[in-house]
Design a protein around this motif. Structure first.
Motif, mmCIF file in Angstrom:
data_model
loop_
_atom_site.group_PDB
_atom_site.id
_atom_site.type_symbol
_atom_site.label_atom_id
_atom_site.label_comp_id
_atom_site.label_asym_id
_atom_site.label_seq_id
_atom_site.Cartn_x
_atom_site.Cartn_y
_atom_site.Cartn_z
ATOM 1 N N ALA A 138 0.826 -1.206 0.000
ATOM 2 C CA ALA A 138 0.000 0.000 0.000
ATOM 3 C C ALA A 138 0.862 1.259 0.000
ATOM 4 C CB ALA A 138 -0.919 0.003 1.219
ATOM 5 N N PRO A 139 0.372 2.334 -0.602
ATOM 6 C CA PRO A 139 1.131 3.591 -0.590
ATOM 7 C C PRO A 139 1.206 4.221 0.800
ATOM 8 C CG PRO A 139 -1.012 3.894 -1.620
ATOM 9 C CD PRO A 139 -0.837 2.426 -1.434
ATOM 10 N N TYR A 140 0.266 3.869 1.674
ATOM 11 C CA TYR A 140 0.266 4.392 3.038
ATOM 12 C C TYR A 140 0.009 3.247 4.009
ATOM 13 C CZ TYR A 140 -0.384 8.885 0.695
ATOM 14 O OH TYR A 140 -0.247 9.981 -0.115
ATOM 15 N N ARG A 141 0.584 3.367 5.201
ATOM 16 C CA ARG A 141 0.363 2.379 6.250
ATOM 17 C C ARG A 141 0.209 3.093 7.599
ATOM 18 N NH1 ARG A 141 3.763 0.037 2.644
ATOM 19 N NH2 ARG A 141 5.609 1.006 3.533
ATOM 20 N N PRO A 142 -0.792 3.957 7.747
ATOM 21 C CA PRO A 142 -0.973 4.621 9.035
ATOM 22 C C PRO A 142 -1.213 3.593 10.132
ATOM 23 C CG PRO A 142 -2.887 4.941 7.622
ATOM 24 C CD PRO A 142 -1.827 4.336 6.764
ATOM 25 N N THR A 143 -0.731 3.889 11.322
ATOM 26 C CA THR A 143 -0.811 2.930 12.427
ATOM 27 C C THR A 143 -2.241 2.506 12.706
ATOM 28 O OG1 THR A 143 1.185 3.876 13.431
ATOM 29 C CG2 THR A 143 -0.244 2.554 14.861
ATOM 30 N N THR A 186 -9.607 -0.074 3.956
ATOM 31 C CA THR A 186 -9.217 0.163 2.562
ATOM 32 C C THR A 186 -8.863 1.625 2.338
ATOM 33 O OG1 THR A 186 -10.771 -1.577 1.899
ATOM 34 C CG2 THR A 186 -9.923 -0.134 0.172
ATOM 35 N N TYR A 187 -9.674 2.512 2.869
ATOM 36 C CA TYR A 187 -9.432 3.938 2.686
ATOM 37 C C TYR A 187 -8.102 4.342 3.320
ATOM 38 C CZ TYR A 187 -10.156 8.974 2.616
ATOM 39 O OH TYR A 187 -10.007 10.318 2.392
ATOM 40 N N GLY A 188 -7.809 3.829 4.493
ATOM 41 C CA GLY A 188 -6.553 4.159 5.152
ATOM 42 C C GLY A 188 -5.345 3.744 4.336
ATOM 43 N N LEU A 189 -5.409 2.556 3.732
ATOM 44 C CA LEU A 189 -4.297 2.076 2.923
ATOM 45 C C LEU A 189 -4.104 2.917 1.663
ATOM 46 C CD1 LEU A 189 -4.798 -1.803 3.079
ATOM 47 C CD2 LEU A 189 -3.133 -0.432 4.353
ATOM 48 N N VAL A 190 -5.203 3.422 1.105
ATOM 49 C CA VAL A 190 -5.125 4.155 -0.160
ATOM 50 C C VAL A 190 -4.884 5.647 0.051
ATOM 51 C CG1 VAL A 190 -6.414 4.777 -2.245
ATOM 52 C CG2 VAL A 190 -6.579 2.462 -1.332
ATOM 53 N N GLY A 192 -4.346 7.227 3.328
ATOM 54 C CA GLY A 192 -3.361 7.514 4.369
ATOM 55 C C GLY A 192 -3.823 8.422 5.484
ATOM 56 N N HIS A 193 -5.110 8.751 5.532
ATOM 57 C CA HIS A 193 -5.599 9.618 6.604
ATOM 58 C C HIS A 193 -7.050 9.273 6.919
ATOM 59 C CE1 HIS A 193 -8.057 12.044 3.812
ATOM 60 N NE2 HIS A 193 -7.044 11.895 2.967
ATOM 61 N N PHE A 194 -7.516 9.792 8.041
ATOM 62 C CA PHE A 194 -8.896 9.555 8.480
ATOM 63 C C PHE A 194 -9.831 10.559 7.806
ATOM 64 C CE2 PHE A 194 -12.450 10.541 11.279
ATOM 65 C CZ PHE A 194 -12.962 9.276 11.544
#
Length: 324
Positions: A138-143, A186-190, A192-194
């Protein structure tokens, strides 16, 4: 001594199906209503013009396929528990001709408990690997997203097996939160934010499975009560259950209305979702005024499918507005 789990399946009364078909039934592959959560989330990321979306297709695809395997494991374990405690035999037995026994391969005698468990744990392992690959690519991996995915995996397998969350009064909440969690993960992975708007969409998406689940529970009261499965339908009186389902139907509309009123969602969002409210009202009248619970359940499937298409449409409208 032979245990029930070791006993061979009874001879089916109808022509036998292939093992592959029986496993597909065990995994409920014909019920796809949670999987569009990924499309809702992806369209939401597109609507916000996130630069990384173009590079997120692989991660999204991996998460989608992983979701199929995780949910196949969840429903297979649910069938194992329902077979062993007798609730599925009661709910899909000869006294309830409205339910197709073949949808429960253990009850139909098409699979053994050992085969079902093997399928469930293999599916869980494949799902875990695919979700891990989705996170890695994924382009983002927020905790918060990674934690959510881990919790989602663990809790899904405990729905009616192990801890048996659905046997401790959490079934209705789980049905809704599963859809919301898949959307947000899914949204977080794509993205990267809430996003508050995406959370609203996720909860509304989760209302779909919830609102055909509560009608199923209403039909399944005898079997669920016999095994101590405390659904709202079992715990409440018939009038109380009708009020509960009506309150959920109203809450679905009010969530969209509140989101539009507070600016979390566009002002027109509540108007766009009105077809869901109309269908939900029809579902309620058929189920609790006309007394046809199973037809109302079928309306619930249709309502959910209209709902997630409207959620995707909302995100595309936002995208067009932003481009204009």
């Amino acid at each position: 001594m032979t245990t029930r789990a070791e006993a061979p399946p009874s001879a089916p009364s109808e022509p036998a199906e292939s093992k592959l078909r029986s496993y597909a039934r065990l995994g409920k592959l014909d019920v796809y209503d949670y999987y569009p959560a990924i499309a809702v989330a992806f369209s939401a990321a597109l609507s916000q013009g996130n630069a990384a979306v173009s590079g997120a297709l692989a991660a999204t695809a991996l998460f989608l396929v992983g979701s199929v395997f995780v949910l196949m494991s969840m429903v297979a374990l649910d069938d194992v528990t329902g077979y062993l405690d007798g609730s599925d035999i009661a709910n899909y037995g000869p006294d309830d001709p409205l339910r197709n026994k073949r949808r429960k391969p253990l009850v139909a005698g098409a699979l053994t408990v050992r085969e079902a468990l093997g399928f469930a744990w293999t599916s869980a392992a494949v799902g875990a690997v695919l979700w891990a690959a989705a996170v890695a690519s994924a382009p983002y991996r927020p905790t918060w997203t990674v934690v959510l995915i881990v919790v989602l995996f663990v809790v899904s397998l405990q729905y009616s097996y192990g801890v048996k969350l659905s046997y401790h009064g959490f079934q209705e909440a789980f049905l809704c939160l599963l859809g919301a969690a898949m959307t947000m993960a899914t949204y977080g992975l794509v993205a990267g934010h809430f996003s508050g708007f995406v959370l609203v969409q996720g909860v509304l998406f989760g209302f779909g499975p919830l609102m055909f689940g509560v009608y199923s529970n209403t039909n399944d009261i005898p079997g669920d009560r016999a095994v101590g499965r405390p659904t709202a339908a079992c715990l409440l009186s018939p009038k109380g259950n009708a009020v509960f389902v009506g309150a959920l139907s109203a809450a679905e509309f009010l969530l969209g209305a509140a989101a539009s009123a507070t600016g979390v969602a566009p002002w027109w969002f509540v108007l766009l979702m009105l077809p869901v409210t109309v269908l939900r009202t029809r579902q309620y009248l058929v189920g609790f005024r006309e007394g046809d619970i199973m037809r109302a359940r079928r309306i619930g499937f249709r309502t959910h499918r209209v709902g997630f298409l409207l959620l995707i449409a909302a995100n595309l409208i936002v995208l067009v507005e932003a481009a204009g």
